[in-house]
Design an enzyme around this catalytic site. Structure first.
Site, PDB file in Angstrom:
ATOM      1  N   HIS A 186      -3.678   4.548  -2.097  1.00 17.26           N
ATOM      2  CA  HIS A 186      -3.434   5.186  -0.798  1.00 17.26           C
ATOM      3  C   HIS A 186      -4.254   6.468  -0.715  1.00 17.26           C
ATOM      4  CE1 HIS A 186      -0.432   6.645  -3.676  1.00 17.26           C
ATOM      5  NE2 HIS A 186      -0.517   7.822  -3.048  1.00 17.26           N
ATOM      6  N   HIS A 191      -4.266  10.258   1.087  1.00 16.42           N
ATOM      7  CA  HIS A 191      -3.523  11.298   1.812  1.00 16.42           C
ATOM      8  C   HIS A 191      -4.466  11.963   2.822  1.00 16.42           C
ATOM      9  CE1 HIS A 191      -0.182  11.739  -1.249  1.00 16.42           C
ATOM     10  NE2 HIS A 191      -1.104  11.187  -2.000  1.00 16.42           N
TER      11      HIS A 191
HETATM   12  P1  5GP Z   1       0.857   9.994  -4.825  1.00 17.36           P
HETATM   13  O1  5GP Z   1       1.556  11.102  -5.551  1.00 17.36           O
HETATM   14  O2  5GP Z   1       1.110   8.652  -5.497  1.00 17.36           O
HETATM   15  O3  5GP Z   1      -0.593  10.236  -4.547  1.00 17.36           O
HETATM   16  O4  5GP Z   1       1.521   9.958  -3.394  1.00 17.36           O
HETATM   17  C1  5GP Z   1       2.660   9.248  -3.073  1.00 17.36           C
HETATM   18  C2  5GP Z   1       3.167   9.810  -1.771  1.00 17.36           C
HETATM   19  O5  5GP Z   1       4.012   8.863  -1.173  1.00 17.36           O
HETATM   20  C3  5GP Z   1       3.982  11.096  -1.922  1.00 17.36           C
HETATM   21  O6  5GP Z   1       3.369  12.124  -1.148  1.00 17.36           O
HETATM   22  C4  5GP Z   1       5.368  10.713  -1.409  1.00 17.36           C
HETATM   23  O7  5GP Z   1       5.970  11.754  -0.683  1.00 17.36           O
HETATM   24  C5  5GP Z   1       5.085   9.517  -0.545  1.00 17.36           C
HETATM   25  N1  5GP Z   1       6.146   8.526  -0.502  1.00 17.36           N
HETATM   26  C6  5GP Z   1       6.785   7.986  -1.583  1.00 17.36           C
HETATM   27  N2  5GP Z   1       7.675   7.061  -1.171  1.00 17.36           N
HETATM   28  C7  5GP Z   1       7.579   7.013   0.188  1.00 17.36           C
HETATM   29  C8  5GP Z   1       8.267   6.227   1.171  1.00 17.36           C
HETATM   30  O8  5GP Z   1       9.133   5.403   0.881  1.00 17.36           O
HETATM   31  N3  5GP Z   1       7.899   6.424   2.477  1.00 17.36           N
HETATM   32  C9  5GP Z   1       6.919   7.344   2.821  1.00 17.36           C
HETATM   33  N4  5GP Z   1       6.651   7.458   4.130  1.00 17.36           N
HETATM   34  N5  5GP Z   1       6.287   8.101   1.906  1.00 17.36           N
HETATM   35  C10 5GP Z   1       6.606   7.931   0.606  1.00 17.36           C
END
Ligand code: 5GP
Ligand code: ZN
Length: 140
Positions: A101, A103
């Site tokens: 993903h 951001h």
């Molecule tokens: P990472 O740390 O893996 O780059 O980012 C994961 C992101 O996904 C985090 O910013 C977290 O807040 C978001 N996130 C995790 N679970 C969910 C969810 O169930 N729904 C949404 N909308 N965001 C999520």
């Protein structure tokens, strides 16, 4: 391919609800549940890829232009003056959901300092050694 155990596969497929700002055959773009700033969004491919290293070429070719379009829409809709594009690979890099993903984090004048680091120092010999190490493993 989708992973039946993966929360982002379920969100991308619409099986778990999320605030969606864009959707097409390859992607769903949603708002992050734990936003760094107002409007923090996540670009999710509908196919499951663990991280950037697994991404297929079609998705890879589309994701950066899509990030730009989301950023432009954020500037118009939310009044942010800039945005960060952040993409984490591996737990040590802060990845917590192992479905690729991106951001998109709106940045506002006088907003919080995020995505920052204290610059270190490196001399030219060290840079030459490191670049040689990485170059020897590059295959494109
Ligand atoms: P990472 O740390 O893996 O780059 O980012 C994961 C992101 O996904 C985090 O910013 C977290 O807040 C978001 N996130 C995790 N679970 C969910 C969810 O169930 N729904 C949404 N909308 N965001 C999520
Ligand atoms: Zn997934």
């Amino acid at each position: 391919m989708v992973d039946r155990e993966c929360i982002f596969c379920k969100i991308a497929a619409g099986e778990i609800p999320a605030a969606t700002v864009y959707e097409d055959e390859d992607f769903r773009v949603i708002l992050d549940l734990g936003p760094a700033t107002r409007g923090h969004a996540l670009i999710l491919p509908k196919e499951h890829f663990k991280d950037l290293c697994e991404l297929d070429e079609k998705v890879a070719a589309r994701v950066l232009p899509l990030a730009g379009k989301v950023g432009v829409a954020m500037k118009k809709a939310l009044g942010c003056s800039g945005f960060n594009v952040v993409q984490n690979n591996g737990a040590s890099a802060g990845q917590t959901v192992f479905h690729f993903h991106v951001h998109i984090i709106p940045r506002y004048e006088d907003g919080p300092a995020i995505v920052t680091w204290d610059p270190g120092k490196a001399d030219s010999q060290e840079l030459a050694e490191i670049s040689s190490l990485i170059r020897s493993e590059m295959s494109l």
